[in-house]
Write an enzyme that holds these catalytic residues in place. Structure first.
Site, PDB file in Angstrom:
ATOM      1  N   GLU A 207      68.170 -23.953  45.387  1.00 17.97           N
ATOM      2  CA  GLU A 207      68.746 -23.219  44.260  1.00 17.97           C
ATOM      3  C   GLU A 207      69.795 -22.193  44.670  1.00 17.97           C
ATOM      4  O   GLU A 207      69.815 -21.049  44.208  1.00 17.97           O
ATOM      5  CB  GLU A 207      67.625 -22.590  43.426  1.00 17.97           C
ATOM      6  CG  GLU A 207      66.721 -23.661  42.820  1.00 17.97           C
ATOM      7  CD  GLU A 207      65.576 -23.149  41.977  1.00 17.97           C
ATOM      8  OE1 GLU A 207      64.900 -23.989  41.348  1.00 17.97           O
ATOM      9  OE2 GLU A 207      65.351 -21.928  41.943  1.00 17.97           O
ATOM     10  N   GLU A 325      63.378 -31.163  41.799  1.00 15.50           N
ATOM     11  CA  GLU A 325      62.273 -30.297  41.364  1.00 15.50           C
ATOM     12  C   GLU A 325      62.374 -30.133  39.861  1.00 15.50           C
ATOM     13  O   GLU A 325      63.430 -29.784  39.336  1.00 15.50           O
ATOM     14  CB  GLU A 325      62.354 -28.925  42.056  1.00 15.50           C
ATOM     15  CG  GLU A 325      61.227 -27.969  41.677  1.00 15.50           C
ATOM     16  CD  GLU A 325      61.414 -26.588  42.291  1.00 15.50           C
ATOM     17  OE1 GLU A 325      61.710 -26.496  43.504  1.00 15.50           O
ATOM     18  OE2 GLU A 325      61.266 -25.583  41.559  1.00 15.50           O
TER      19      GLU A 325
END
Length: 540
Positions: A207, A325
């Site tokens: 991220e 994810e």
């Protein structure tokens, strides 16, 4: 030859059924009407997308027990550092997939060092002044050895997320810059190779793309770092018949950022591009179920899949897309929503949608941990989504077929070639709580399209015709215990699914249904239907 004969007989069966009647569908979805009809058209002539064999994937995270959200601490001993690897239920749950792809990573992965040099290896310590509220942590090689022993026993396929923040310096725009310091990661990769551990892919960072979560890195620098990882992997696995995949960036989709990464690593320096999905908002949101049951809201994520595929196809790259994810609701999900029956509506719809847009793998956050685990954090008992994932894995093959449904917008439909068997598997999801939908299935070839135009939408029932001709299908009906969407107990064809006293995963047995009958999809239920006689040349 037997398969070809079944296809021919199936085509003849469909042709006969279309000539046998001319009754029009009565669409569902109005007033007090508790029954409705819908027609699903599956085009079996062509494949519109292809997934990996191990499309279903789950994650293991780094969060310590002290990780809390909204006053609730839901991670327990679910971290890679403290997970009970001797649990029989955990082993059997992973082994049931044979293989289950596992992505190891998460928010704290960019704060992990690898204890390859004999230096002190200290755990994460809660520190609210640090990014994500924890200090730097360490993975001891003894624990890495234990994890790999478990992965081998469980026949898991491993993707490992590497720390991508080593060596970074703050930049004037607030991002982090400077080249990735790969020394510790390279040492860890060499250790893994020397120990003979099987790794399917090495993923760089978590991220850090676009505006990032906690930290961000520009796409130009990230591209250079991915190329550096590719060089490390090529060197470490020199002489091996195959090498692990190079995977990045494990972040939220940002069209410009992702496009730059793809273009600077094409045609073959990055094998997989991964993005994360938490489209339902924070776990504390009181409207999660409203969103899950809203077809328009579910459709909203299609643009992400479509835009990413557009970037890949336009770039002329060999890179493929995965969802690296996806937990639906961020900050650990919501107890009795993201770990209960109702979440299978969102999860299976996501699997169907992702596959339709040529996503090769979909990693669910999490296998265990938080309030969105496929398994209970404390005792590893399967939550409803575990069984949804296992049925998908066993029934839905790699080849995706174009599917459309008319008659209601509250039923979702996805079809694939059946896995390791003849015909197709159809997934139906009924988001309505008061309508039982009778679903009629048709082929999408020119002959049946013509018949449909001449004979309206569906055929008349001829009792027991399918059974007398040997045409039956297998159906798997999933419902919540006592009709409670918040239930953590799932029923398959009316029978409770639970592990036995030895920790064995239950058998998932279908019911056989006459092929001439429509598929009955009860309110708030899910159906997998394996249709072996369906005429689908793409599935030969």
């Amino acid at each position: 030859m037997g398969g070809l004969l079944l296809q021919i007989l199936g085509f003849c069966f469909w042709a006969f059924m279309w000539l046998a009647g001319s009754v029009t569908v009565n669409p569902s979805g109005g007033g007090a009407n508790d029954a409705g009809e819908a027609a699903v058209v599956v085009d079996g002539r062509y494949t519109i997308a292809t997934t990996d064999d191990d499309f279903v994937c789950a994650t293991l995270d780094w969060w310590p027990p002290e990780k809390c959200d909204y006053g609730t601490c839901s991670w327990g001993l679910a971290s890679m550092l403290n997970l009970n690897l001797s649990s029989n239920i955990l082993l059997n749950a992973v082994k049931a997939f044979s293989p289950l792809k596992l992505r190891l990573g998460g928010s704290l992965q960019d704060k992990v060092i690898y204890g390859t040099g004999g230096e002190p290896c200290t755990p994460f310590v809660k520190n609210t002044s640090e990014m994500f509220g924890f200090s730097q942590g360490c993975l001891p090689m003894k624990r890495w050895d234990e994890l790999n022993d478990f992965f081998k026993k469980a026949k898991a396929v491993i993707i490992f997320g590497l720390n991508a923040l080593n060596g970074r310096v703050p930049m004037p725009d607030g991002s982090l810059g400077g080249p990735w310091n790969s020394t510790n990661a390279a040492s860890f990769i060499r250790y893994t190779v020397n120990m003979g551990y099987s790794i399917h892919g090495w993923e760089l960072g978590n991220e850090l793309s676009g505006s990032g979560v906690g930290a961000r890195i520009g796409a130009d620098q990230y591209s250079a770092d991915v190329i550096a990882l590719k060089s490390i992997v090529d060197d470490a696995y020199q002489g091996f018949p195959s090498k692990p995949l190079v995977v990045a960036p494990g972040g939220f989709f940002d069209a410009n950022w992702f496009s730059e990464l793809v273009n600077k690593t094409k045609p073959n320096l990055m094998d997989v591009i991964t993005h994360h999905i938490y489209n339902l908002g924070p776990g504390v949101d009181s409207h999660l179920i409203d969103k899950i049951l809203n077809p328009s809201y579910l459709d909203g994520e299609a643009s992400t899949f479509s835009n990413l595929q557009g970037i890949l196809k336009g770039a002329g790259t060999s890179t493929v897309a995965w969802v690296g994810e996806a937990g639906g609701a961020y900050n650990s999900g919501h107890h009795l929503v993201t770990d209960s029956f109702v979440f299978s509506f969102w999860y299976l719809d996501q699997l169907g949608m992702a596959a339709k847009y040529d996503t090769k793998s979909y990693c669910r956050q999490s296998l265990v941990g938080g309030n969105y685990g496929l398994l209970n954090t404390t005792n590893f008992m399967p939550n409803p989504d575990y069984y949804s994932a296992l049925l998908w894995h066993r029934l839905m093959g790699r080849n995706v077929l174009a599917t459309s449904l008319t008659g209601t917008n509250k039923t979702r439909a996805y079809a694939h070639c059946a896995r390791e068997s003849q015909g197709i598997t159809l997934l139906l999801i009924n988001l309505s709580g008061n309508t039982t939908t009778q679903v009629f299935i048709t082929t999408g070839n020119a002959f049946t399209q013509s018949m449909r135009q001449r004979h309206h939408t569906r055929f008349r029932h001829i009792p027991h015709l399918g059974r007398s001709l040997g045409f039956v299908r297998e159906e798997y009906h999933l419902t919540p215990k006592d009709g409670d969407l918040h239930s953590q107990t799932m029923l398959l064809n009316g029978n409770i699914l639970s592990v036995d006293s030895s920790g064995n995963i239950p058998k998932l047995e279908p019911v056989q249904v006459d092929a001439t009958q429509p598929i009955t999809v009860a309110p708030f239920s899910i159906v997998f239907a394996h249709i072996p006689y369906f005429f689908a040349p793409a599935c030969r």
